[in-house]
Design an enzyme around this catalytic site. Structure first.
Site, PDB file in Angstrom:
ATOM      1  N   ILE A 116      55.939  55.142 -43.181  1.00 59.49           N
ATOM      2  CA  ILE A 116      55.125  54.148 -43.786  1.00 59.49           C
ATOM      3  C   ILE A 116      53.621  54.303 -43.086  1.00 59.49           C
ATOM      4  O   ILE A 116      52.737  54.479 -43.859  1.00 59.49           O
ATOM      5  CB  ILE A 116      55.524  52.692 -43.859  1.00 59.49           C
ATOM      6  CG1 ILE A 116      56.853  52.546 -44.562  1.00 59.49           C
ATOM      7  CG2 ILE A 116      54.525  51.668 -44.202  1.00 59.49           C
ATOM      8  CD1 ILE A 116      57.338  51.335 -44.308  1.00 59.49           C
TER       9      ILE A 116
ATOM     10  N   SER B 296      51.361  54.274 -38.814  1.00 65.11           N
ATOM     11  CA  SER B 296      51.315  54.517 -37.725  1.00 65.11           C
ATOM     12  C   SER B 296      50.101  53.805 -37.053  1.00 65.11           C
ATOM     13  O   SER B 296      49.190  53.440 -37.874  1.00 65.11           O
ATOM     14  CB  SER B 296      51.165  56.121 -37.102  1.00 65.11           C
ATOM     15  OG  SER B 296      49.836  56.662 -37.733  1.00 65.11           O
ATOM     16  N   GLY B 297      50.059  53.389 -35.705  1.00 63.63           N
ATOM     17  CA  GLY B 297      49.114  52.454 -35.182  1.00 63.63           C
ATOM     18  C   GLY B 297      49.015  52.616 -33.748  1.00 63.63           C
ATOM     19  O   GLY B 297      49.690  53.556 -33.121  1.00 63.63           O
ATOM     20  N   THR B 298      48.415  51.858 -33.082  1.00 66.65           N
ATOM     21  CA  THR B 298      48.387  51.768 -31.693  1.00 66.65           C
ATOM     22  C   THR B 298      49.432  51.641 -30.911  1.00 66.65           C
ATOM     23  O   THR B 298      50.053  51.963 -29.916  1.00 66.65           O
ATOM     24  CB  THR B 298      47.304  50.698 -31.006  1.00 66.65           C
ATOM     25  OG1 THR B 298      48.045  49.483 -31.391  1.00 66.65           O
ATOM     26  CG2 THR B 298      45.860  50.708 -31.578  1.00 66.65           C
ATOM     27  N   TYR B 299      50.825  50.916 -31.636  1.00 65.75           N
ATOM     28  CA  TYR B 299      51.948  50.676 -31.183  1.00 65.75           C
ATOM     29  C   TYR B 299      52.952  52.042 -31.290  1.00 65.75           C
ATOM     30  O   TYR B 299      53.878  51.856 -30.533  1.00 65.75           O
ATOM     31  CB  TYR B 299      52.745  49.250 -31.907  1.00 65.75           C
ATOM     32  CG  TYR B 299      52.440  49.469 -33.333  1.00 65.75           C
ATOM     33  CD1 TYR B 299      53.367  50.474 -34.092  1.00 65.75           C
ATOM     34  CD2 TYR B 299      51.445  49.043 -33.939  1.00 65.75           C
ATOM     35  CE1 TYR B 299      53.152  50.517 -35.369  1.00 65.75           C
ATOM     36  CE2 TYR B 299      51.032  49.077 -35.407  1.00 65.75           C
ATOM     37  CZ  TYR B 299      52.258  50.117 -36.143  1.00 65.75           C
ATOM     38  OH  TYR B 299      52.040  50.246 -37.357  1.00 65.75           O
ATOM     39  N   GLY B 300      52.594  52.521 -32.257  1.00 61.13           N
ATOM     40  CA  GLY B 300      53.679  53.637 -32.535  1.00 61.13           C
ATOM     41  C   GLY B 300      53.644  53.951 -34.116  1.00 61.13           C
ATOM     42  O   GLY B 300      52.541  54.157 -34.579  1.00 61.13           O
TER      43      GLY B 300
ATOM     44  N   LYS C 237      59.739  49.285 -36.957  1.00 63.21           N
ATOM     45  CA  LYS C 237      58.789  49.496 -36.290  1.00 63.21           C
ATOM     46  C   LYS C 237      59.274  50.339 -34.682  1.00 63.21           C
ATOM     47  O   LYS C 237      59.988  49.713 -33.989  1.00 63.21           O
ATOM     48  CB  LYS C 237      58.021  48.388 -35.774  1.00 63.21           C
ATOM     49  CG  LYS C 237      56.868  48.639 -34.948  1.00 63.21           C
ATOM     50  CD  LYS C 237      55.978  47.366 -34.655  1.00 63.21           C
ATOM     51  CE  LYS C 237      55.444  46.778 -35.822  1.00 63.21           C
ATOM     52  NZ  LYS C 237      54.389  45.762 -35.444  1.00 63.21           N
TER      53      LYS C 237
ATOM     54  N   ASP D 229      45.120  38.007 -35.248  1.00 64.22           N
ATOM     55  CA  ASP D 229      44.844  39.235 -35.597  1.00 64.22           C
ATOM     56  C   ASP D 229      45.080  39.208 -37.181  1.00 64.22           C
ATOM     57  O   ASP D 229      45.837  40.245 -37.974  1.00 64.22           O
ATOM     58  CB  ASP D 229      45.665  40.448 -35.285  1.00 64.22           C
ATOM     59  CG  ASP D 229      44.920  41.879 -35.380  1.00 64.22           C
ATOM     60  OD1 ASP D 229      43.945  41.910 -35.808  1.00 64.22           O
ATOM     61  OD2 ASP D 229      45.444  42.748 -35.444  1.00 64.22           O
TER      62      ASP D 229
END
Length: 443
Positions: free
Chosen positions: A60, A62-66, A84, A185
């Site tokens: 789906i 990706s971001g700072t977390y994974g 996630k 956020d």
């Protein structure tokens, strides 16, 4: 609407005598449960492998977390899920220091929260060096819905849909704030919507408990809230902010649902090599251009803000441009022009946001956080009480067919995919220490 029963925390106040917030160590306790296979409050935890329990449908985002994947249950587990996968904080041939603070915080909070308007956590899985949180799946998010109404040509989101979205969002926020959780956020991409029109607050990676924190909120995370949704007190360097920052973000989301574009779309100034937090001059300028100048009469603590000299310099350099004081007609003009541009009907009625919508927006986008509406007070606003109660299904009576979330079939190996990105900024959070707290209840 069916609701789980349980024990509820007292609502926020200066010094509630009997509150038992979810603070301190039920957070690491919840995470520790993940490592030992014990059940958490709302979901379960396991050491079983992800692929033994879920079939990965695709990638789906990706971001700072994974990374986030869509999955289907198997071996007796049915339904669709979002998984996630958190990347290790530092991973390489020579060092491995564990997972990030934001990942720990999100896992701990998610396992304690239960409300129809907050994304439900199914379970946490530990596999090798990776942590996986399994969530209920939502087919849409507000950013996707806004983009759909911009393509191929601008088409307004129905007023009934907006009212239902806001009403459900505020219900979820009331629950979080009653249980001493500040989201920090809120933005369209973090607000999920199911195919049944149920709105759910997601991504608690920056969420923070605010009942008697062991250190200031600023010292834990120096930068919170995506820039376009960041409240003035944060832009002006407040060290001791309140849940009112979430309500400013709700106001920005409301405006974006109406206009189909961010109301305060500034350019973010990045931190320097010494990690010094800069004054977000351009973002503050975008706010002042519409809202007018904040005044000491309307916001008594304005001059105590650390970045007040920077604000004074900004205003002095643009005196003619920012001539309107707060309370002027800048927001009125923006709102009325937005209704005209998006062809909302004139006059009162359920098919237009009307004067009640403007009144609510003004009270959400109030400079002084102490005067800004709380989530509870916002739900009592006449915008929600006129013309009937909002639906719990934001798609009710809508003929619009929204496309489902895009899923990539080319990158669906949850075990071996690389994990780009870096962790969110912030120092170790000492609010994750202490005695176990009682389970949160749905409110």
């Amino acid at each position: 609407m069916e609701r789980k029963r349980g024990r509820e925390m007292n609502p926020p106040s200066a010094d509630p005598p009997s509150a038992t917030p979810v603070a301190r160590a039920n957070l690491p306790g919840s995470v520790a449960a993940a490592f030992h296979g014990r059940p958490c409050s709302q979901g379960t935890t396991t050491l079983k492998r992800v692929n033994e329990r879920y079939k990965i449908v695709g990638f789906i985002s990706s971001g700072t977390y994974g990374r986030v994947y869509k999955a289907e249950g198997k071996n007796g587990r049915t339904g669709e899920f979002a998984i996630k996968k958190f990347k290790p904080d530092k991973e390489g041939e020579l060092q491995y220091s564990g997972i990030s603070q934001s990942a720990i915080r999100e896992m701990a909070l998610c396992t304690e929260l239960a409300h129809p308007n907050v994304v439900h956590t199914v379970e946490i899985i530990l596999e090798e060096k990776c942590i996986f949180i399994v969530f209920e799946y939502a087919e849409h998010d507000l950013l996707q819905i806004i983009h759909h109404h911009n393509q191929p040509q601008r088409q307004a989101i129905p007023a009934r849909t907006i009212k239902s979205i806001l009403y459900q969002l505020l219900q979820g926020l009331v629950y979080l704030h009653r249980n001493w959780v500040m989201h920090r956020d809120l933005k369209p991409a973090n607000i999920m919507v199911t195919s049944a029109g149920k709105v759910k607050i997601g991504d608690l990676g920056l969420a923070r408990l605010f009942y008697k924190p062991l250190q200031s909120l600023f010292s834990g995370d120096k930068v919170v809230v995506t820039i376009w949704y960041r409240a003035p007190e944060l832009l002006l360097g407040s060290r001791h902010y309140t849940p009112a920052v979430d309500l400013w973000a709700v106001g920005c989301i409301f405006a974006e649902l109406l206009s189909l574009r961010p109301i305060f779309k500034g350019e973010e100034a990045k931190m320097d090599s010494k990690k010094t937090v800069p004054f977000q001059r351009n973002q503050m300028q975008k706010i002042v251009e519409i809202m007018g100048m904040p005044s000491k009469d309307r916001w008594p603590l304005l001059t105590a803000m650390p970045e007040y000299p920077q604000l004074s310099s900004l205003i002095a350099g643009n005196a003619a441009r920012f001539a309107r004081p707060q309370g002027g007609d800048g927001l009125d003009r923006w709102y009325n022009q937005t209704l005209i541009n998006n062809q909302y009907p004139a006059g009162p009625g359920p098919e237009t946001p009307g004067a009640e919508g403007l009144a609510l927006l003004k009270q959400l986008l109030e400079y002084d956080p102490q005067k800004r509406l709380t989530a509870e007070k916002a739900l009592e606003h006449r915008y929600f009480t006129e013309h009937g109660k909002p639906s719990d299904n934001c798609f009710e009576d809508s003929k619009i067919k929204y496309p489902v979330r895009r899923v990539s079939q080319e990158d669906n190996d949850i075990r071996t995919s690389s994990l780009p990105g870096t962790k969110r900024s912030g120092l170790p959070d000492d609010s994750l220490m202490g005695r176990p707290a009682k389970r949160l209840k749905e409110g």
